[in-house]
Design a protein around this motif. Structure first.
Motif, PDB file in Angstrom:
ATOM      1  N   PHE A  14      44.678  56.656  -3.839  1.00 60.11           N
ATOM      2  CA  PHE A  14      46.005  57.148  -4.232  1.00 60.11           C
ATOM      3  C   PHE A  14      46.486  56.424  -5.483  1.00 60.11           C
ATOM      4  O   PHE A  14      46.965  57.046  -6.442  1.00 60.11           O
ATOM      5  CB  PHE A  14      46.995  56.957  -3.080  1.00 60.11           C
ATOM      6  CG  PHE A  14      48.370  57.451  -3.387  1.00 60.11           C
ATOM      7  CD1 PHE A  14      48.669  58.806  -3.293  1.00 60.11           C
ATOM      8  CD2 PHE A  14      49.365  56.575  -3.809  1.00 60.11           C
ATOM      9  CE1 PHE A  14      49.939  59.279  -3.611  1.00 60.11           C
ATOM     10  CE2 PHE A  14      50.632  57.031  -4.128  1.00 60.11           C
ATOM     11  CZ  PHE A  14      50.924  58.387  -4.027  1.00 60.11           C
ATOM     12  N   GLU A  15      46.330  55.114  -5.471  1.00 57.93           N
ATOM     13  CA  GLU A  15      46.784  54.324  -6.623  1.00 57.93           C
ATOM     14  C   GLU A  15      46.000  54.703  -7.869  1.00 57.93           C
ATOM     15  O   GLU A  15      46.567  54.862  -8.961  1.00 57.93           O
ATOM     16  CB  GLU A  15      46.589  52.846  -6.302  1.00 57.93           C
ATOM     17  CG  GLU A  15      47.493  51.932  -7.093  1.00 57.93           C
ATOM     18  CD  GLU A  15      47.240  50.469  -6.738  1.00 57.93           C
ATOM     19  OE1 GLU A  15      47.202  50.159  -5.534  1.00 57.93           O
ATOM     20  OE2 GLU A  15      47.049  49.670  -7.673  1.00 57.93           O
ATOM     21  N   ALA A  16      44.697  54.884  -7.692  1.00 54.26           N
ATOM     22  CA  ALA A  16      43.839  55.190  -8.846  1.00 54.26           C
ATOM     23  C   ALA A  16      44.241  56.495  -9.525  1.00 54.26           C
ATOM     24  O   ALA A  16      44.208  56.588 -10.754  1.00 54.26           O
ATOM     25  CB  ALA A  16      42.379  55.269  -8.385  1.00 54.26           C
ATOM     26  N   ILE A  17      44.653  57.492  -8.743  1.00 46.87           N
ATOM     27  CA  ILE A  17      44.933  58.784  -9.385  1.00 46.87           C
ATOM     28  C   ILE A  17      46.423  59.032  -9.642  1.00 46.87           C
ATOM     29  O   ILE A  17      46.788  60.066 -10.172  1.00 46.87           O
ATOM     30  CB  ILE A  17      44.313  59.979  -8.603  1.00 46.87           C
ATOM     31  CG1 ILE A  17      44.811  60.021  -7.170  1.00 46.87           C
ATOM     32  CG2 ILE A  17      42.801  59.956  -8.658  1.00 46.87           C
ATOM     33  CD1 ILE A  17      44.317  61.247  -6.413  1.00 46.87           C
ATOM     34  N   THR A  18      47.280  58.063  -9.274  1.00 49.02           N
ATOM     35  CA  THR A  18      48.704  58.244  -9.601  1.00 49.02           C
ATOM     36  C   THR A  18      49.166  57.319 -10.728  1.00 49.02           C
ATOM     37  O   THR A  18      50.257  57.489 -11.251  1.00 49.02           O
ATOM     38  CB  THR A  18      49.604  57.986  -8.365  1.00 49.02           C
ATOM     39  OG1 THR A  18      49.262  56.725  -7.804  1.00 49.02           O
ATOM     40  CG2 THR A  18      49.456  59.091  -7.351  1.00 49.02           C
ATOM     41  N   THR A  19      48.330  56.332 -11.090  1.00 46.10           N
ATOM     42  CA  THR A  19      48.700  55.429 -12.181  1.00 46.10           C
ATOM     43  C   THR A  19      48.974  56.240 -13.442  1.00 46.10           C
ATOM     44  O   THR A  19      48.209  57.147 -13.787  1.00 46.10           O
ATOM     45  CB  THR A  19      47.549  54.424 -12.442  1.00 46.10           C
ATOM     46  OG1 THR A  19      47.297  53.746 -11.219  1.00 46.10           O
ATOM     47  CG2 THR A  19      47.922  53.406 -13.498  1.00 46.10           C
ATOM     48  N   ASP A  20      50.098  55.902 -14.089  1.00 41.78           N
ATOM     49  CA  ASP A  20      50.514  56.587 -15.326  1.00 41.78           C
ATOM     50  C   ASP A  20      50.801  58.073 -15.127  1.00 41.78           C
ATOM     51  O   ASP A  20      50.692  58.861 -16.069  1.00 41.78           O
ATOM     52  CB  ASP A  20      49.468  56.410 -16.450  1.00 41.78           C
ATOM     53  CG  ASP A  20      49.296  54.950 -16.821  1.00 41.78           C
ATOM     54  OD1 ASP A  20      50.282  54.195 -16.684  1.00 41.78           O
ATOM     55  OD2 ASP A  20      48.193  54.559 -17.233  1.00 41.78           O
TER      56      ASP A  20
END
Lengths: 115, 214
Positions: free
Chosen positions: A48-54
Motif C-alpha cells: 500500500f505504501e509503495a503504490i500510494t507514495t506521491d
C-alpha cells in the motif's frame, strides 16, 4: 505476493467512495482481516505504501483489525477459538463444525480529516 | 476525524466477475474445475491424463495459467482440445477477470468440462474465486505430508485432494496416512484420491469422480 493486487483493489474502492478532492484528506483506511484470510499484514502495508507514495493518498495509512478464527460445534453447540487450522471443536474435538469468522477481508470504514 | 462507512469486501470486484463467470458456465452447461497446487506437482500431466481418459466422450476445454511461456498450452493443445494460455507476467494467481477475458477464445456451448489450471502456488490462488464449480488441490508425495497444515486455506477451500506421483512413494519420506489425516483436520469433508500419471494408477477413479460431479 497477492497483497499488491489487494492494495490496488483497496485504493480503487476508496477512489470510488469519495470525490477526488477529498482523497488527500484520508488518514486511515480501516480493514477487517481474518486470521486465515491468507493476507500478510506487513506485506499489505508495504504494498500500500509503495503504490500510494506521491499520490493523493500519500497521507493515508492502513489500520488493520484482526478477526479471530472462530468455530461453532454442531455437536456440543460451543463456540471456540481453536488453534488454526484445525477444524476441530476446541471443547469436544468434533470435526462437525462450522466456521463463524476468520476469513474476513473487508474495508470497514475511512477516517478523513474534517473541514 | 470524520468516519465514512464502507463495509465492502476487498475482493468484491473479483467476486462479482466470478459470479458472472459462474452464471455463464451454468447457462452454457459447462462444469468447471479450478486446479491448484505448488509448481511441479503434476497438474498439467493430470490434465493430459484426464483428456486421454475421456477420449472425446466429454468435450473438454482448458485454460492454462502461468507466469511465463505457453509451454503448457502447447502440451495440452497436442491432444486436439481447445486451450487458451493466460500469461500473468509475474502475477502469482489467476483472477476472475483474466478468466472472463480468455473465454472469448472458447466455445462454451460445445464444452462439457472446463479445466482451469491455475498458476503453481499453494498460497495466493486460494483467495480468488474464478467462478468454478469446484477447486481441486493437487499435491505430490515429494512435497511432504505436512503441507495441508502449512498451507491450510487451499485445502479448506477445495472439494477434492489429489495425491499425485504415488509411484514414487517407495523412494520418498512421505507418510501418506499422515498426509490424509492432516488434510482432513483442515477440511473434514475433503474427498481424497491417489494418482500416478506415470503408471496411470488412480486415473480411472479421478475421472469417475469428475464425471459424477458434473
Amino acid at each position: 505476493m497477492h497483497e499488491l493486487s489487494l492494495a490496488k483493489d483497496i485504493i480503487d474502492t476508496v477512489k470510488q467512495s469519495l470525490p477526488a478532492e477529498e482523497l488527500p484528506k484520508v488518514r486511515k483506511i480501516v480493514l477487517e482481516i481474518g486470521t486465515y484470510s491468507g493476507v500478510v499484514s506487513d506485506s499489505l502495508n508495504f504494498s500500500f505504501e509503495a503504490i500510494t507514495t506521491d499520490t493523493e493518498l500519500n497521507e493515508a495509512e492502513l489500520e488493520i483489525i484482526e478477526i479471530p478464527f472462530r468455530l461453532k460445534c454442531n455437536l456440543c453447540s460451543n463456540e471456540t477459538e481453536p488453534e488454526f487450522p484445525m477444524m476441530l471443536c476446541g471443547n469436544c474435538g468434533s470435526s462437525n463444525t462450522v466456521v463463524l469468522s476468520g476469513d474476513e477481508l473487508k474495508i470497514k470504514e475511512l477516517k478523513i480529516l474534517e473541514n | 476525524m470524520e468516519i465514512i462507512k464502507i463495509e465492502r469486501k476487498v475482493l468484491a470486484k473479483n467476486d462479482a466477475i466470478a459470479s458472472e463467470n459462474r452464471k455463464l458456465f451454468t447457462d452454457s452447461g459447462v462444469f468447471t474445475v479450478n486446479m491448484v497446487s505448488s509448481p511441479g506437482s503434476g497438474k498439467t500431466s493430470l490434465v493430459e491424463r484426464i483428456i486421454q481418459h475421456f477420449g472425446g466422450r466429454l468435450n473438454i476445454s482448458v485454460i492454462e495459467g502461468d507466469v511465463q511461456t505457453d509451454l503448457d498450452a502447447q502440451r495440452v493443445g497436442a491432444y486436439n482440445v481447445p486451450v487458451v494460455q493466460i500469461i500473468t507476467n509475474g502475477g502469482c494467481h489467476l483472477e476472475a477477470n483474466l478468466v472472463k477475458d480468455s473465454l472469448s477464445a472458447l466455445d462454451l456451448v460445445k464444452t462439457d468440462l472446463l479445466i482451469i489450471e491455475n498458476v503453481g502456488n499453494l498460497v495466493c490462488p486460494a483467495g480468488y474465486d474464478l467462478g468454478e464449480d469446484m477447486k481441486m488441490v493437487v499435491i505430490s508425495v515429494t512435497e511432504g505430508d505436512d503441507k495441508p497444515l502449512k498451507y491450510p486455506k487451499m485445502f479448506m477451500n477445495s472439494k477434492v485432494l489429489v495425491i499425485n506421483k504415488v509411484d514414487l512413494l517407495p523412494y520418498v519420506n512421505c507418510n501418506i496416512a499422515g498426509l490424509k489425516e492432516n488434510a482432513l483436520k483442515v477440511n473434514p469433508d475433503l474427498v481424497i484420491l491417489e494418482t500416478s500419471c506415470t503408471s496411470g494408477a488412480g486415473i480411472n477413479e479421478l475421472c469417475d469422480f469428475i464425471e459424477k460431479s458434473i
